[in-house]
Scaffold this motif. Structure first.
Motif, PDB file in Angstrom:
ATOM      1  N   GLY A 484      31.508  60.874  61.786  1.00  0.00           N
ATOM      2  CA  GLY A 484      31.658  61.960  62.736  1.00  0.00           C
ATOM      3  C   GLY A 484      30.549  62.984  62.687  1.00  0.00           C
ATOM      4  N   PHE A 485      29.547  62.771  61.815  1.00  0.00           N
ATOM      5  CA  PHE A 485      28.427  63.714  61.701  1.00  0.00           C
ATOM      6  C   PHE A 485      27.624  63.719  62.994  1.00  0.00           C
ATOM      7  N   SER A 486      27.210  64.906  63.425  1.00  0.00           N
ATOM      8  CA  SER A 486      26.536  65.046  64.719  1.00  0.00           C
ATOM      9  C   SER A 486      25.039  64.765  64.657  1.00  0.00           C
ATOM     10  N   ARG A 487      24.539  64.296  63.538  1.00  0.00           N
ATOM     11  CA  ARG A 487      23.131  63.955  63.350  1.00  0.00           C
ATOM     12  C   ARG A 487      22.239  65.176  63.142  1.00  0.00           C
ATOM     13  N   ASN A 488      22.814  66.359  63.045  1.00  0.00           N
ATOM     14  CA  ASN A 488      22.008  67.549  62.765  1.00  0.00           C
ATOM     15  C   ASN A 488      22.951  68.656  62.298  1.00  0.00           C
ATOM     16  N   THR A 489      22.739  69.147  61.086  1.00  0.00           N
ATOM     17  CA  THR A 489      23.627  70.176  60.542  1.00  0.00           C
ATOM     18  C   THR A 489      23.521  71.497  61.286  1.00  0.00           C
ATOM     19  N   ASN A 490      22.443  71.719  62.028  1.00  0.00           N
ATOM     20  CA  ASN A 490      22.167  73.048  62.561  1.00  0.00           C
ATOM     21  C   ASN A 490      22.501  73.221  64.032  1.00  0.00           C
ATOM     22  N   VAL A 491      22.919  72.162  64.693  1.00  0.00           N
ATOM     23  CA  VAL A 491      23.370  72.274  66.079  1.00  0.00           C
ATOM     24  C   VAL A 491      24.696  73.034  66.087  1.00  0.00           C
ATOM     25  N   THR A 492      24.889  73.905  67.072  1.00  0.00           N
ATOM     26  CA  THR A 492      26.120  74.681  67.174  1.00  0.00           C
ATOM     27  C   THR A 492      26.792  74.454  68.523  1.00  0.00           C
ATOM     28  N   ASP A 493      28.078  74.742  68.562  1.00  0.00           N
ATOM     29  CA  ASP A 493      28.856  74.597  69.779  1.00  0.00           C
ATOM     30  C   ASP A 493      30.211  75.254  69.539  1.00  0.00           C
ATOM     31  N   SER A 494      30.972  75.432  70.583  1.00  0.00           N
ATOM     32  CA  SER A 494      32.334  75.941  70.469  1.00  0.00           C
ATOM     33  C   SER A 494      33.143  75.444  71.654  1.00  0.00           C
ATOM     34  N   LEU A 495      34.381  75.116  71.394  1.00  0.00           N
ATOM     35  CA  LEU A 495      35.307  74.788  72.476  1.00  0.00           C
ATOM     36  C   LEU A 495      35.951  76.043  73.041  1.00  0.00           C
ATOM     37  N   GLU A 496      35.499  77.201  72.534  1.00  0.00           N
ATOM     38  CA  GLU A 496      35.906  78.503  73.045  1.00  0.00           C
ATOM     39  C   GLU A 496      37.433  78.613  73.080  1.00  0.00           C
ATOM     40  N   HIS A 497      37.991  78.979  74.230  1.00  0.00           N
ATOM     41  CA  HIS A 497      39.424  79.215  74.383  1.00  0.00           C
ATOM     42  C   HIS A 497      40.118  78.065  75.106  1.00  0.00           C
ATOM     43  N   LEU A 498      39.404  76.965  75.389  1.00  0.00           N
ATOM     44  CA  LEU A 498      39.879  75.977  76.353  1.00  0.00           C
ATOM     45  C   LEU A 498      41.235  75.375  75.992  1.00  0.00           C
ATOM     46  N   PHE A 499      41.489  75.180  74.691  1.00  0.00           N
ATOM     47  CA  PHE A 499      42.728  74.517  74.279  1.00  0.00           C
ATOM     48  C   PHE A 499      43.690  75.477  73.590  1.00  0.00           C
ATOM     49  N   ASN A 500      43.593  76.748  73.898  1.00  0.00           N
ATOM     50  CA  ASN A 500      44.435  77.716  73.195  1.00  0.00           C
ATOM     51  C   ASN A 500      45.914  77.640  73.568  1.00  0.00           C
ATOM     52  N   PRO A 932      40.005  87.104  76.622  1.00  0.00           N
ATOM     53  CA  PRO A 932      39.032  86.195  75.992  1.00  0.00           C
ATOM     54  C   PRO A 932      39.640  84.969  75.322  1.00  0.00           C
ATOM     55  N   MET A 933      40.849  85.084  74.786  1.00  0.00           N
ATOM     56  CA  MET A 933      41.460  83.952  74.099  1.00  0.00           C
ATOM     57  C   MET A 933      42.541  83.278  74.928  1.00  0.00           C
ATOM     58  N   GLN A 934      42.650  83.688  76.181  1.00  0.00           N
ATOM     59  CA  GLN A 934      43.676  83.122  77.044  1.00  0.00           C
ATOM     60  C   GLN A 934      43.211  81.788  77.613  1.00  0.00           C
ATOM     61  N   HIS A 935      44.126  80.850  77.752  1.00  0.00           N
ATOM     62  CA  HIS A 935      43.826  79.544  78.323  1.00  0.00           C
ATOM     63  C   HIS A 935      43.333  79.695  79.770  1.00  0.00           C
ATOM     64  N   ASN A 936      42.699  78.655  80.289  1.00  0.00           N
ATOM     65  CA  ASN A 936      42.296  78.648  81.687  1.00  0.00           C
ATOM     66  C   ASN A 936      43.515  78.692  82.605  1.00  0.00           C
ATOM     67  N   ARG A 937      43.283  79.039  83.854  1.00  0.00           N
ATOM     68  CA  ARG A 937      44.396  79.160  84.804  1.00  0.00           C
ATOM     69  C   ARG A 937      44.969  77.812  85.204  1.00  0.00           C
ATOM     70  N   LYS A 938      44.106  76.806  85.287  1.00  0.00           N
ATOM     71  CA  LYS A 938      44.531  75.550  85.904  1.00  0.00           C
ATOM     72  C   LYS A 938      44.224  74.353  85.022  1.00  0.00           C
ATOM     73  N   VAL A 939      44.945  73.299  85.304  1.00  0.00           N
ATOM     74  CA  VAL A 939      44.671  72.011  84.707  1.00  0.00           C
ATOM     75  C   VAL A 939      44.541  71.009  85.845  1.00  0.00           C
ATOM     76  N   TYR A 940      43.677  70.009  85.652  1.00  0.00           N
ATOM     77  CA  TYR A 940      43.365  69.054  86.720  1.00  0.00           C
ATOM     78  C   TYR A 940      43.635  67.631  86.257  1.00  0.00           C
ATOM     79  N   GLY A 941      43.699  66.734  87.220  1.00  0.00           N
ATOM     80  CA  GLY A 941      43.867  65.323  86.909  1.00  0.00           C
ATOM     81  C   GLY A 941      45.306  64.980  86.589  1.00  0.00           C
ATOM     82  N   THR A 942      45.464  64.057  85.641  1.00  0.00           N
ATOM     83  CA  THR A 942      46.789  63.607  85.236  1.00  0.00           C
ATOM     84  C   THR A 942      47.352  64.544  84.177  1.00  0.00           C
TER      85      THR A 942
END
Length: 972
Positions: A484-500, A932-942
């Motif tokens: 599961g290593f992303s091939r670089n220890t220094n890359v950053t990212d965040s899923l933010e509030h999407l799955f709160n 800032p920590m609230q989920h998105n308003r909508k969900v799409y798809g199935t």
């Protein structure tokens, strides 16, 4: 192995062979595998130069035995909903896709047993028809590349990094679809129409475009089976014809990220010389690392033909195409010491990531290494170090830079920081476990080191007591990397509030603005509350400050840790002429307050690892240590404001009668500690003004953390004492007669001593002068002894929950059958404190409350860890106007003092006071304003059964093209 970004396969292969050769050479060296001399070992064990062992022993080597020791979310580039993910770096000439499946998690993500558990499969879904990782290989499916001799591309021609562009918003989109949309024969799959944006670098030997970059956009459709369930998988990736963009003046482009509107691209140009036009038509130029390209507002989403011009990140706040559109352009950038970064200058940081709204950027800052070459070109280490005994076969004693590079990476790739809307433009380096170490030791266990950082515990039988295992900080190879290593220890990212909406994805930390941020080595909660707060005056989290524009030989900002760097992997050791400064992460703007630039440290050190603090780094104070914060003349009268001062202490002095200085304020009055049960307030002349006794159940303890808070009311005549997040005493200041002896020149052989009397009528802590943490100038050894952390000063009066949050706790109401130990702690606080909380939440007058804290470990307090027979009152205290209800307007919070600590009239739209105003007739689910920590308003798809909770929804739903509102299942 350390490989520079963009290094060819041939060079990487040579370096790997070199590494293996050195390893086997070291096996033949016998005693040369030992790093320490006897003299160094003696020095390392000297208690006079080392701090005592910190009370919280967190792991600062996150990869061990080929595994992530803690739960980890890989930093991948994702679709707008955070599910379809792609590694920026391909492998074996194919792009690698993953699927984030939070439904797989069975416990909060930061409490998992270790490893990567959020991905559908650790083995990526690959597709060879996508653009390759390197070389000409199978080309890009465009005639331009098929019509040129591959040999002319040169050895460095390749795709550097790639990213996903979605262009989906949380609202109805002018596009034909909004991702995802239901697909498949029975509409049981989710499909995503995405664009893979790849940066192709032409080699230096190319006859027409040497060292230029061209972006290619490849439309793809990703199909996900069993979507939004624990069984979800990518079942297909359909690839369409790539589209080439214009040539860009940049020899490389790394770590690209595109905002969710599909129009802002942020990337690393790795020191490329770039020319760019300012808003006045002038052509500017320079070498830049962090860059951006912005498409016009009217442009189509994810259109690579619109990204033709790169700009330095420092230009964003001055760029008419950026201002008013993205939060990163809301304020001019400031370095960590508050010095403005001029328009058009390189930011002197690296490895960028921009959030999905374009409000904040993450970056890296630090170039420090454990191993270095001194002025005599001799390889040595900053602190004594040795290899792990179980990996002695890999133990290498570097003799030169090539040897050092086998163990450590280079460049300013550690020290993750943030800047933008939530920091008022200030660059802030984060202090938590995501920055596990300043050093660049690699991933494999054999390349980790034990570093002698602390005094040995004489009661311990451990021969390595005081030594700390350090590693997994800078590596972009797969040597020793976990699944599961992303091939670089220094890359950053965040899923933010999407799955709160998912309880296992919510941040553990109980603050109001928190994201879980991921690097290639760690995941950690990052609390933004104190940075957003415009009332912040001092936020000293005990990490070093950084200084912009010092002309460092390493290109980055100066790391003010007291070590003299003379080049990459080079230095002259810790030097008294090199400043040691603590970062002040407060972000109050100049018009509000003039905040101290930094804390100047004397007789102390910066911790090189995330130890010593209640979180991250702490500061060891040996009795003579002091930190000086310069306080300027303020634009507003400090005495007219409320103030709150707080800090964590872990006292290591005996429980004696000596009064030890803890904080001295600008008016000369000081907060002192006497033993474990006394807080002593002194005048500038040393006169005791007041002693505050701590009840036994909340007294300070040796080798344990205590939080002390001091509230100063306007006019400086009322002082409040908080212990572990709750108000203990309120003291009304009276006039004190102070005796002061002054020596005057008189007649005769000796000068005459004249005693005069003056009076102290109030406390004036923030007048021009200095605030000193620890020993005062001139003191010999009466300063505080122990660890301190989170020294914070805010120009505000915190409510009960916020005061508890500053103490890293949350308020709970104890029920009648609560544990007697907790009840005794609650009873240590006066009835008035409990009554004040009862009045706010309208509880019974005899109710008892407790700021629940756990200072024995990280993430000790969370909603799922509250004590038995207790009830959280957090939401009632923070939002007494009432919570959100489906079908009803959101309550008006424009008078809520907690909200007004961040929302001010001078802020940008999302953080001004109007964002708090209730709108009659507008139901919460239709209100586009989100916390800032609230989920998105909508969900799409199935939408499968039980996606949000059991019975929510009770049956599967296929969302229409405009999506389905989530709030129906979240709010009662």
């Amino acid at each position: 192995m350390h490989t520079k970004p963009g290094m060819s396969f041939r060079k990487r292969a040579i370096l790997f062979v070199t590494f293996i050769s050195v390893v086997f050479a070291s096996l033949a060296c016998g005693s040369e595998r030992e790093i320490l001399t006897e003299e160094e070992l003696a020095l390392a064990s000297s208690s006079s130069v080392l701090p005592q062992i910190p009370v919280i022993q967190r792991n600062v080597a996150p990869m061990q035995n080929g595994e992530f020791v803690e739960e980890h979310i890989p930093p991948l580039r994702t679709s707008a909903d955070g599910r379809v993910a792609m590694n920026m770096v391909g492998h074996n000439d194919v792009m690698r896709f993953h699927l984030n499946v939070p439904e797989k998690l069975t416990q909060p993500v930061l409490e998992g047993s270790g490893g990567v558990n959020i991905l559908a499969d650790l083995t990526p879904y690959t597709d060879s028809s996508l653009p390759p990782e390197s070389g000409y290989a199978s080309g890009l499916g465009h005639e331009l590349f098929h019509s040129v001799d591959p040999a002319l591309f040169g050895p460095d021609s390749r795709i550097t990094h790639s990213t996903i562009c979605d262009g989906t918003t949380d609202e109805s989109s002018p596009r034909s679809t909004t991702n995802p949309y239901a697909c498949g024969e029975d509409l049981t799959d989710d499909c995503y129409d995405l664009t893979v944006v790849a940066a192709f670098r032409f080699g230096a030997a190319h006859p027409q475009h040497p060292e230029k970059t061209q972006l290619w956009g490849t439309p793809i459709t990703v199909t996900v089976s069993n979507p939004k369930t624990a069984q979800a998988q990518i079942s297909n990736v359909q690839v369409r014809e790539p589209v080439g963009g214009p040539l860009i003046q940049s020899r490389s482009m790394f770590e690209p990220m595109i905002t969710k509107d599909g129009k802002l691209l942020v990337a690393r140009a790795s020191g490329t010389m770039i020319s760019w036009p300012d808003d006045y038509g002038n052509i500017q130029s320079g070498r830049y690392d962090l860059v951006y390209s912005v498409a016009p507002e009217a442009a189509a989403r994810c259109d690579v033909t619109q990204w033709s011009q790169l700009f330095p990140m420092s230009h964003a706040p001055y760029h008419s195409e950026m201002k008013g559109r993205y939060g990163i352009a809301a304020y001019p950038f400031l370095d960590p010491e508050g010095t403005p970064i001029p328009d058009g200058e390189d930011m002197e940081v690296s490895y960028p990531w921009v959030d999905r709204d374009g409000d904040n950027i993450l970056f890296t800052t630090t170039i420090s290494t454990l191993n270095y070459l001194d002025s005599a070109n001799t390889a040595t280490t900053r602190y004594p170090s040795k290899c792990l005994s179980q990996y002695a076969a890999f133990c290498i004693t570097p003799q030169d830079q090539a040897g050092i590079e086998i163990i450590e990476g280079g460049g300013f790739t550690r020290g993750i920081g943030v800047a933008g809307l939530w920091t008022h433009g200030k660059l802030i380096v984060l202090d938590n476990i995501i920055n596990n170490t300043d050093y660049a030791l690699k991933n494999h266990d054999g390349l980790h080191r034990l570093v002698k950082l602390y005094e040995a515990d004489v009661t311990s039988a451990d021969p390595d007591s005081g030594w700390v295992r350090v590693g997994s900080a800078r590596d972009n190879s797969t040597f020793g990397a976990p699944p599961g290593f992303s091939r670089n220890t220094n890359v950053t990212d965040s899923l933010e509030h999407l799955f709160n909406y998912n309880q296992n994805m919510k941040p553990q930390t109980l603050r109001d603005v928190v994201w879980t941020v991921n690097s290639g080595r760690r995941s950690a909660d990052v609390v933004f509350d104190d940075y957003v707060n415009p009332n912040g005056f001092i936020v000293a989290e005990m990490g070093a400050s950084f200084t912009f524009g010092e002309g460092m030989p390493t290109h980055g900002m100066r790391h003010n840790d007291g070590f003299e760097i003379t080049g990459n992997f080079r230095g002259n050791g810790f030097n008294e002429t090199v400043p040691i400064r603590l970062q002040n992460a407060a972000t109050a703007t100049v018009g509000r307050w003039r905040i101290p630039s930094y804390g100047a440290v004397e007789h102390g050190r910066i911790e090189p690892v995330a130890l010593g603090g209640i979180e991250g780094k702490g500061l060891w104070m040996n009795g003579t240590t002091r930190v000086r914060f310069a306080v300027e003349q303020q634009p507003n009268d400090p005495k007219e404001s409320d103030w709150f001062v707080g800090l964590f202490i872990d006292s290591r002095s005996p429980n004696d009668t000596i009064i030890r200085r803890l904080i001295t304020f600008a008016d000369g009055t000081s907060i002192n500690i006497r033993g474990q049960r006394n807080i002593v307030l002194k005048s500038s002349s040393g006169q005791i003004l007041k002693k505050f006794w701590l009840p036994t159940t909340i007294a300070m303890q040796k080798n344990a953390w205590t939080h002390l808070g001091f509230g100063l009311r306007p006019n400086g005549k009322t002082l409040q004492i908080y212990v572990n997040g709750m108000l203990l005493r309120t003291w009304k200041f009276t006039t004190f007669s102070l005796a002061k002896t002054i020596t005057t020149s008189g007649s005769g052989r000796y000068p005459k001593a004249q005693t005069t009397a003056n009076s102290l009528t109030s406390l004036d802590w923030f007048s021009p002068g200095e605030i000193i943490l620890g020993s005062q100038l001139g003191d010999v050894s009466d300063g505080f002894i122990g660890w301190v952390d989170d020294f914070k000063v805010f120009a505000e009066r915190p409510g009960s929950e916020l005061a508890c949050n500053y103490a890293r706790g949350t308020l709970v109401q104890l029920l009648d059958y609560a544990d007697s130990k907790l009840t005794s702690v609650a009873n240590a606080y006066p009835a008035a404190t409990h009554a004040q909380i009862s009045n706010v939440i309208k509880a019974n007058s005899d109710s008892r409350f407790l700021c629940f804290v756990d200072y024995t470990k990280d993430n000790g307090v969370a909603m799922n860890k509250l004590p038995a027979a207790s009830v959280s009152v957090r939401e009632q205290l923070i939002f007494p106007e009432g919570q959100f209800s489906f079908g009803q307007p959101r309550p008006d919070s424009s008078k809520n003092t907690f909200c007004l600590s961040c929302h001010v009239s001078t802020h940008t739209e999302t953080l001004d006071i109007n964002a708090l105003v209730g709108i009659p007739g507008l139901a919460v689910e239709d209100d586009s304003r989100r916390q800032p920590m609230q989920h998105n308003r909508k969900v799409y798809g199935t939408i499968p059964v039980d996606l949000f909770s059991i019975g929510a929804p009770s049956q599967s739903i296929v969302a229409p093209s405009h999506g389905v509102l989530i709030d129906e299942w979240i709010f009662p």
